[in-house]
Design a protein around this motif. Structure first.
Motif, short mmCIF file in Angstrom:
data_model
loop_
_atom_site.label_atom_id
_atom_site.label_comp_id
_atom_site.label_asym_id
_atom_site.label_seq_id
_atom_site.Cartn_x
_atom_site.Cartn_y
_atom_site.Cartn_z
N MET A 168 43.71 35.66 42.76
CA MET A 168 43.10 36.92 43.21
C MET A 168 42.32 36.72 44.51
O MET A 168 42.30 37.58 45.37
CB MET A 168 42.16 37.46 42.14
N TYR A 169 41.69 35.55 44.62
CA TYR A 169 40.90 35.28 45.82
C TYR A 169 41.81 35.15 47.04
O TYR A 169 41.55 35.73 48.10
CB TYR A 169 40.07 34.01 45.63
N GLN A 171 44.80 36.38 47.39
CA GLN A 171 45.42 37.68 47.70
C GLN A 171 44.40 38.74 48.08
O GLN A 171 44.75 39.88 48.40
CB GLN A 171 46.23 38.17 46.51
N ASN A 172 43.12 38.41 47.98
CA ASN A 172 42.03 39.34 48.32
C ASN A 172 42.11 40.66 47.55
O ASN A 172 41.87 41.74 48.10
CB ASN A 172 42.00 39.60 49.83
N VAL A 173 42.44 40.53 46.26
CA VAL A 173 42.51 41.72 45.40
C VAL A 173 41.16 42.44 45.40
O VAL A 173 40.12 41.80 45.23
CB VAL A 173 42.87 41.31 43.94
N GLY A 174 41.17 43.74 45.62
CA GLY A 174 39.93 44.53 45.58
C GLY A 174 38.89 44.06 46.60
O GLY A 174 37.70 44.23 46.40
N ASN A 175 39.35 43.40 47.67
CA ASN A 175 38.45 42.90 48.73
C ASN A 175 37.44 41.88 48.20
O ASN A 175 36.30 41.82 48.67
CB ASN A 175 37.73 44.09 49.39
N SER A 209 38.32 37.79 37.42
CA SER A 209 39.62 37.19 37.11
C SER A 209 40.59 38.26 36.61
O SER A 209 40.28 39.45 36.64
CB SER A 209 39.44 36.07 36.07
N ASN A 210 41.75 37.81 36.18
CA ASN A 210 42.79 38.71 35.66
C ASN A 210 43.06 38.27 34.22
O ASN A 210 43.76 37.29 34.01
CB ASN A 210 44.04 38.56 36.54
N ASP A 234 37.74 47.81 38.54
CA ASP A 234 37.63 49.20 39.02
C ASP A 234 36.38 49.90 38.46
O ASP A 234 36.16 51.08 38.73
CB ASP A 234 38.89 50.00 38.62
N TYR A 245 42.30 43.32 35.60
CA TYR A 245 41.35 42.72 36.53
C TYR A 245 39.96 42.90 35.95
O TYR A 245 39.57 44.02 35.59
CB TYR A 245 41.44 43.37 37.91
N CYS A 261 33.03 46.55 46.69
CA CYS A 261 34.49 46.37 46.53
C CYS A 261 35.24 47.69 46.36
O CYS A 261 34.68 48.66 45.97
CB CYS A 261 34.80 45.46 45.35
#
Ligand code: 2AM
Ligand code: CA
Length: 261
Positions: A168-169, A171-175, A209-210, A234, A245, A261
């Motif tokens: 996730m880091y 891919q910068n998920v959710g900034n 994390s996921n 979210d 997430y 975020c």
């Protein structure tokens, strides 16, 4: 807490689960000494071993014989989906951090969460190789073995270290790279259970994390007892249904990150 068939008190239930966990720890240590049987699941780095399966089999058999009316949601085999969280539900991760278990032979945990009608009641995270069983629950406090822990400081998002999932880091998920850049630093352990322990000790102030329900259910009970917040990234409630997430952090850090975020 709903009582079992044998009119069990909360204390007795805790004692029983601790005994089961110590036995599974011995089982994992014994099996780990012989050749591991490793198979892949969704991808080459999503693996399961004979130890995951044996530990789960042991715990499921205990719960089914002691509490036949209860439901079980567990990572392996046919136990990994559940229609709803009504009644008493046991969430089991037989080996959390399986890749650490395979490649490091440490930094993994055996975990159980006990929920009633979707509300977390008890959490257990057993760091087998360090002989540390973190446990506790709503209104009980949080313990490492027999020692009661003090609640960590309610630090802000920039005033400590964060645990963040590698993929996730990158891919910068959710900034979330912004969370790392804003913080003192980022750490990646490879076991959700150990990430929760790190928060309980005050070593990290949050974790992203996921995760599946069995990855977060036990830890969420424990960190909430210390006033941490946990939700989907979210900001919506945890679903206890499939991978999601996930974010948990001190109240102050959580509120700050939700704006960022
Ligand atoms: P597991 O070892 O029980 O599968 C690793 O970053 C953490 O994320 C571990 O706690 C791991 O739990 C969890 N995780 C959840 N889904 C995963 C997946 N598909 N692949 C690898 N780790 C996963
Ligand atoms: Ca697992």
């Amino acid at each position: 807490m709903r009582l079992g068939r044998s009119n069990m008190t909360n204390d007795l239930l805790v004692q029983k689960v601790k005994t089961w966990l110590y036995k599974t720890g011995e089982l994992a240590k014994k099996l780990e000494k012989s050749q591991l049987q490793i198979t892949t699941k969704s991808s080459r780095n999503d693996v399961v071993t004979n130890v995951d399966k044996e530990v789960q089999r042991f715990l499921v058999a205990k719960i089914e014989s002691e509490f036949p009316e209860d439901k079980i949601l567990a990572e392996e085999d046919e136990k990994s989906s559940l229609v709803d969280m009504s009644g008493r539900v046991w969430l089991i991760d037989p080996i959390d951090g399986t890749l650490n278990f395979v490649f490091q032979r440490e930094n993994f945990a055996i975990m159980i969460g006990v929920y009633e009608d979707g509300i977390g009641k008890l959490g257990f995270i057993y760091d087998v190789m360090r002989s540390e069983l973190y446990w506790g629950g709503a209104g009980l406090g949080v313990f490492c073995n027999e020692n009661k822990l003090e609640s960590p400081k309610n630090s802000g998002a920039k005033d400590g270290l964060w645990g963040i999932n590698v993929g996730m880091y990158v891919q910068n998920v959710g900034n979330i790279q912004a969370v790392g850049e804003n913080a003192m630093g980022v750490r990646m352990i490879g076991s959700a259970g150990l990430e929760f322990i790190s928060m309980l000790k005050g070593n990290t102030i949050g974790y992203i994390s996921n995760l599946y329900p069995w990855d977060y259910a036990p830890g969420v009970v424990l960190i909430k007892e210390f006033g941490f917040k946990a939700s989907g990234l979210d900001g919506l409630a945890l679903t206890f249904n499939g991978q999601q997430y996930f974010i948990a952090a001190t109240t102050q850090a959580y509120n700050e990150i939700m704006k960022m975020c």
